[in-house]
Enzyme design. Structure first.
Site, PDB file in Angstrom:
ATOM      1  CG  HIS A 283      -1.260  -5.453   7.451  1.00  0.00           C
ATOM      2  ND1 HIS A 283      -1.494  -5.012   8.532  1.00  0.00           N
ATOM      3  CD2 HIS A 283      -2.255  -6.616   7.150  1.00  0.00           C
ATOM      4  CE1 HIS A 283      -2.554  -5.672   9.066  1.00  0.00           C
ATOM      5  NE2 HIS A 283      -2.906  -6.690   8.378  1.00  0.00           N
TER       6      HIS A 283
ATOM      7  CB  THR B 221       6.432  -2.573   0.296  1.00  0.00           C
ATOM      8  OG1 THR B 221       5.853  -1.940   1.426  1.00  0.00           O
ATOM      9  CG2 THR B 221       6.377  -1.635  -0.700  1.00  0.00           C
ATOM     10  CD  GLU B 222       8.651  -5.578   5.024  1.00  0.00           C
ATOM     11  OE1 GLU B 222       8.258  -5.837   6.180  1.00  0.00           O
ATOM     12  OE2 GLU B 222       9.794  -4.922   4.856  1.00  0.00           O
ATOM     13  CG  ASN B 223       0.542  -9.918   3.587  1.00  0.00           C
ATOM     14  OD1 ASN B 223       0.024 -10.606   2.796  1.00  0.00           O
ATOM     15  ND2 ASN B 223       0.171  -9.271   4.910  1.00  0.00           N
TER      16      ASN B 223
END
EC number: 3.2.1.21
Length: 572
Positions: free
Chosen positions: A347, A415-417
């Site tokens: 996100h 897992t992604e920010n």
């Protein structure tokens, strides 16, 4: 509010709408205002990490038996990537395993998320052709170094680098044969690394694979099949994910005791007018066409009803016999449902959403027009780097609560920010990134207090790296990479020190301490920043001596000659 006709690079027209909005109140679970900060710590055992992907960081694109990926081929085509950059050498991560693991130790990371390059292990993508032992040795070395440093590996099997042979031979994810080829690759990874790797993501952000790879063509393999390509690619990706989950469940789980999930990305969509039912429905449709497209089949067995309704109706209006959205058989629905031990969630940003009716004529049919909505942004939202990435922390909490309510409160690993910058000069004092991490991590903490089952957080990304169609023009890294230097040295940005203190304290203990972290982080980066800034100055001085000085000399000679000619003429 600024209107975006399409997401990220699809922005065709940007203009300002003047809208009279009532002040949007938070949902029931969000009692605090957007600006409030919650001081507190995360649950014991919460896992802190950072991430990367193979093509973006490894380099060594043609070394040690690695086969071509679709990104190797795509980036070598002129005009596809900003400034015609490629990932040929990137961060040289392939040659810097020990160096990079030492950076992770310095950060005190609990986990590191990376991806395995399919063509580095199986050069053609077809297991029966050839297995590249040197590729296996490389990932063995990386995994072993991580474990020696007490850092948990979280491995992504597919982060967009499909073997080129599979694209040329079968049409890539447009072809159902990818399901079996991917399953064979995944099985090889389980066999070789599963005794040490306990967390597997099958795919990273399949939305981008489908939409940008097979609808708009802005990403590899650069295919433009408007209105059909994205849906077909996604259909096969979901089937491939399910097959790999079942393969692990039946053949490997008993002895390896690991977990298999998928990493899905999703922006939050907020209604422009919370009193307007059409805007409320459009905002939910935005999230369902993004995150729900993949999450709903995996958790519930079929596509979101709103996708089936809208795409089916538009397909019918176009005179098509069947919907452009493929269908799952009853057997496939039960096979796919529940194939997720944990949800990886990527996100970055949020959009305001309003209803917008799009024509359903055949020539204009696309994933974007199927949704009947318009995206807007608030010009006051900070946007330091990527044109699509605005800092809107409160949207993160809303998205996490949406996942909880829609999918039965699954175990989530973020897992992604993270946030990029677009800087012409070197800048290690990334105060805006500190602010972004501070606010987004805090909204995640609030979501945990709401009861959302978040187990870990992955800062995106460990290093500056190749940013797909943007090349090296945008930097997401905690560590600055000097891409002009062939050794690709790494330098810590101020955000390294801040994130390290968040990890050490497992959150935000109190206001005075957190403010002190920020001040110290910016202080420590200043001297490093000055040293690194000397490199561009040196390059500039070289340019002066190589280009400017000879040019000035030549001009001086020409001017002297003209002046002499003028004097001679006057004498005559």
């Amino acid at each position: 509010l600024t209107l975006l006709t399409e997401v990220k690079p699809y922005v065709c027209h940007v203009f300002v709408l003047v809208l009279c909005l009532s002040s949007a109140e938070d949902f029931d679970w969000t009692k605090n205002s957007h600006s409030s900060f919650y001081y507190g710590t995360f649950p014991a055992g919460f896992s802190w990490g950072a991430g990367s992907s193979a093509y973006q960081t490894e380099g060594a694109w043609d070394k040690d038996g690695k086969g071509l990926s679709i990104w190797d081929v795509f980036s070598h085509k002129k005009g596809k990537i900003q400034q015609n950059d490629t990932g040929d050498s990137s961060c040289e991560g392939y040659h810097k395993v020990k160096d990079d693991v030492s950076l992770m130790k310095e950060l005190k990371l609990n986990h590191y998320r990376f991806s395995i390059s399919w063509p580095r292990l199986i050069p053609t993508g077809i297991k029966s052709d050839h297995i590249n032992e040197k590729g296996i040795q490389y990932y063995d070395e990386l995994i072993n170094h991580l474990l020696e440093s007490k850092i948990t590996p979280i491995v992504t099997l597919y982060h967009w680098d499909l073997p080129q042979v599979l694209q040329e031979k079968y049409g890539g994810w447009q072809n159902i044969s990818m399901v079996n080829h991917f399953n064979e690759f995944a099985s090889l990874c389980f066999e070789k690394f599963g005794n040490r790797v306990k967390y597997w993501n099958t795919f990273n952000n399949p939305w981008s694979v489908a939409v940008e790879g097979y609808e708009t063509g802005e990403h590899a393999p650069g295919v433009r099949l408007r209105g059909t390509g994205a849906y077909r690619a996604a259909h096969h990706i979901i089937k491939a994910h399910a097959k790999v989950w079942h393969t692990y469940d039946t053949q490997w789980r008993g002895k390896q005791k690991g977990l298999v999930g998928i990493s899905l990305s999703g922006d939050w969509g907020e209604p422009v007018d919370i009193s307007n039912q059409k805007d409320i429905e459009a905002a939910e449709r935005y999230v369902q066409f993004y995150l729900g497209w993949f999450a709903t089949p995996i958790f519930h067995g079929d596509y979101p009803q709103v996708m089936k309704d809208f795409i089916g109706r538009k397909s019918n209006q176009q005179g098509l016999g069947t919907s452009r959205l493929p269908t799952f058989s009853p057997q496939e629905k039960s096979y796919i449902k529940g194939t997720c031990d944990f949800l990886g969630l990527g996100h970055f940003t949020t959009r305001y959403i309003t209803q917008k009716n799009n024509p359903s004529v055949r020539s204009s049919s696309s994933y974007f027009t199927d949704r009947d909505l318009a995206e807007l942004v608030d010009p006051r939202w900070p946007d330091p780097g990527s044109e699509w990435l605005y800092s809107v922390p409160w949207g993160f909490r809303r998205l996490l609560n949406f996942v909880k309510s829609q999918y039965g409160n699954p175990m989530i690993y973020v897992t992604e920010n993270g946030v990029s910058e677009k800087m012409l000069c070197t800048e290690l004092c990334d105060d805006w990134r500190i602010q972004y991490y501070k606010d987004y991590i805090n909204e995640m903490l609030k979501a945990i207090k709401d009861g959302v089952n978040v187990k870990g957080y992955t800062a995106w990304s460990l290093l500056d790296k190749f940013e797909w169609d943007e090349g090296y023009s945008e930097r997401f890294g905690l560590y600055y990479v000097d891409f002009r230097n062939k050794n690709k040295p790494r330098y810590p940005k101020a955000s390294v020190q801040f994130y390290k203190r968040v990890i050490s304290s497992n959150g935000f203990p109190n206001q005075r301490e957190v403010e002190n972290w920020r001040r110290k982080a910016v202080e420590t980066c200043s001297s490093s920043n000055q040293l690194l800034a000397a490199d561009p100055l040196t390059s500039h001085m070289e340019m002066v001596t190589e280009i400017v000085v000879p040019t000035v000399c030549t001009l001086s000679i020409l001017l002297s000659a003209v002046f002499l000619m003028f004097l001679l003429r006057r004498r005559n």
